[in-house]
Scaffold this active site. Structure first.
Site, short mmCIF file in Angstrom:
data_model
loop_
_atom_site.label_atom_id
_atom_site.label_comp_id
_atom_site.label_asym_id
_atom_site.label_seq_id
_atom_site.Cartn_x
_atom_site.Cartn_y
_atom_site.Cartn_z
N TYR A 127 0.65 -1.10 -0.05
CA TYR A 127 0.09 -0.17 -0.22
C TYR A 127 0.95 1.26 0.03
O TYR A 127 0.39 2.41 -0.26
CB TYR A 127 -0.94 -0.10 1.08
N ASP A 169 -2.97 -17.80 1.43
CA ASP A 169 -4.12 -18.37 0.69
C ASP A 169 -4.69 -19.58 1.47
O ASP A 169 -5.92 -19.60 1.90
CB ASP A 169 -3.94 -18.63 -0.62
N ASP A 212 -10.80 -8.94 7.55
CA ASP A 212 -12.10 -9.02 6.95
C ASP A 212 -12.96 -10.37 6.81
O ASP A 212 -13.95 -10.74 7.27
CB ASP A 212 -12.22 -8.49 5.65
N ASP A 267 -5.29 -7.12 5.67
CA ASP A 267 -6.51 -6.32 5.30
C ASP A 267 -7.59 -7.36 5.02
O ASP A 267 -8.69 -7.39 5.47
CB ASP A 267 -6.19 -5.39 4.15
N LYS A 304 3.36 -15.54 1.49
CA LYS A 304 3.39 -16.40 0.25
C LYS A 304 5.11 -16.57 -0.12
O LYS A 304 5.37 -15.93 -1.06
CB LYS A 304 2.58 -15.60 -0.72
#
Ligand code: NAD
Length: 369
Positions: free
Chosen positions: A142, A225, A253, A249, A193
């Protein structure tokens, strides 16, 4: 008696309504002699823009910097949809995060037994769930440079975001996660990852290295994942999950929806400890936004805001027992069947924002009677 400075920033929409309820709780703890809480109030977001033409004024920034903890409501709303980008309501939130150096975002996902049926998953998968996601908040893709959209010679466009992490950034967020795991279930899952990303390789190495200093905490590495998949498959296997900004993020959620309503979810953001006082800058806020659709109607659930104050008691003010008391009072209110509209059962008479705040205060009284 210990004394703390709280800087209250209600913001916009339901932010102002839920802040009133948390103030009742703060006053209760003060009245019971737990600590003295000096309260300053400021403006942020659209309300600050209306008053000063900025999303937060310099004087309010100075008060935030000087406080022990910022208690933040929510910002934004359609009224400010067309204000210039750099003074939009969210700019106030981003400025606070940046200037306070809040690199660690803590989001608990707790499933109260009384609300297990409100989860998107089956009761047996989520009842008693207690996960803490520790997300790196100031680095990664980001913020990494270059970050741009360029037009190539052939007229095609090319967009670039840069995922970048240094050893120091990974080390300090890992330490937050391990320290917290020590106070809870003693287990850290580190999600990255490393199979396809260099930043994941470094992340795994540094977290492993930090983990060697925490023999009492179990460390497991998990691909991000797979972590997302396991969160909906068997969420109770997790205690603390530490991850970078982007994965955090998304994973936070996912975890939040295991617990029911957005109106229930608190969060904390922490900076580095001050070498002189040992205390870190911090900000506590509900995960939800300003909910313009229900603002001003007395419908907002104040529990996420009240839970955020419980996190302030626990993580910044060193008042863990008071935090347990407050979390327990919220659980009592829910177990008694009282519900705001967002968590009400079909056909149930919902109570208002004010009534929920009052019910929590009454439950606090009952717990110490
Ligand atoms: P939102 O979180 O405000 O609302 C989403 C839905 O959840 C709405 O239907 C709302 O009524 C409901 N909801 C949220 N909090 C609730 C509560 N405490 N009790 C009961 N119901 C609740 O998200 P949105 O509608 O996408 O955004 C509205 C505004 O908030 C936008 O301007 C957005 O930019 C801003 N926003 C701010 C923050 C923040 O301040 N940290 C976070 C997210 C969104």
């Amino acid at each position: 008696m210990a004394s703390f400075n709280l800087f209250l920033l209600p913001g916009d929409g339901i932010g102002t309504e839920i802040m009133v309820e948390v103030e009742k709780v703060v006053a209760w703890f003060e009245k019971r002699g737990v600590a003295t809480f000096e309260r300053e109030r400021g403006l942020v977001g659209g309300s600050a823009y209306d008053a000063h033409g900025k999303a937060i004024s310099e004087s309010d920034m100075a008060l935030a910097m000087a406080s022990d903890a910022v208690i933040f409501g929510a910002v934004g709303g359609p009224k400010w949809a067309d204000v210039p980008y750099d003074v939009r309501p969210e700019a106030g939130l981003l400025r606070l995060r940046k200037d306070l150096g809040l690199f660690a975002n803590l989001r608990p996902a707790i499933c109260y037994p009384a609300l297990a049926d409100a989860s998107a998953l089956k009761r047996e998968l989520v009842e008693g769930l207690d996960i803490l996601i520790v997300r790196e908040l100031t680095g990664g893709v980001y913020f990494g440079e270059p970050k741009e959209i360029v037009t190539l010679e052939n007229g095609e466009k090319r967009a670039v975001d840069t995922q970048v992490y240094t050893t120091h950034e990974i080390d300090r967020i890992a330490r937050v996660a391990f320290d917290l795991a020590r106070t809870r279930g003693g287990k850290v899952h580190s999600a990255e990852k490393h199979n396809v990303m260099k930043s994941g390789v470094l992340w795994k190495q540094v977290v492993s290295e930090v983990g060697k200093g925490y023999a009492d905490v179990t460390l497991e590495h998990i691909l991000a994942d797979n972590c997302a998949m396991q969160l909906v498959r068997r969420p109770k296997q997790f205690d603390v999950i530490v991850c970078d900004n982007l994965f955090g993020d998304i994973l936070s959620d996912v975890a939040s929806m295991l617990t029911g309503s957005l109106g229930m979810l608190p969060s904390a953001s922490l900076g580095s400890p001050d070498p002189a006082t040992g205390r870190a800058k911090s900000m506590y806020e509900p995960v939800h936004g300003s909910a313009p659709d229900i603002a001003g109607k007395g419908l907002a659930n104040p529990i996420a805001m009240i839970g955020s104050f419980a996190m302030a008691l626990r993580y910044t003010l060193g008042l863990g027992e008071a935090a347990d008391l407050l979390d327990g009072a919220v659980a009592d209110v829910l177990a008694s069947g009282l519900r705001t509209a967002d968590i009400a059962n079909p056909g149930q008479n919902a109570i208002s924002t004010t009534e929920m705040g009052d019910a929590v205060v009454k439950a606090l009284d009952a717990r110490v009677a």
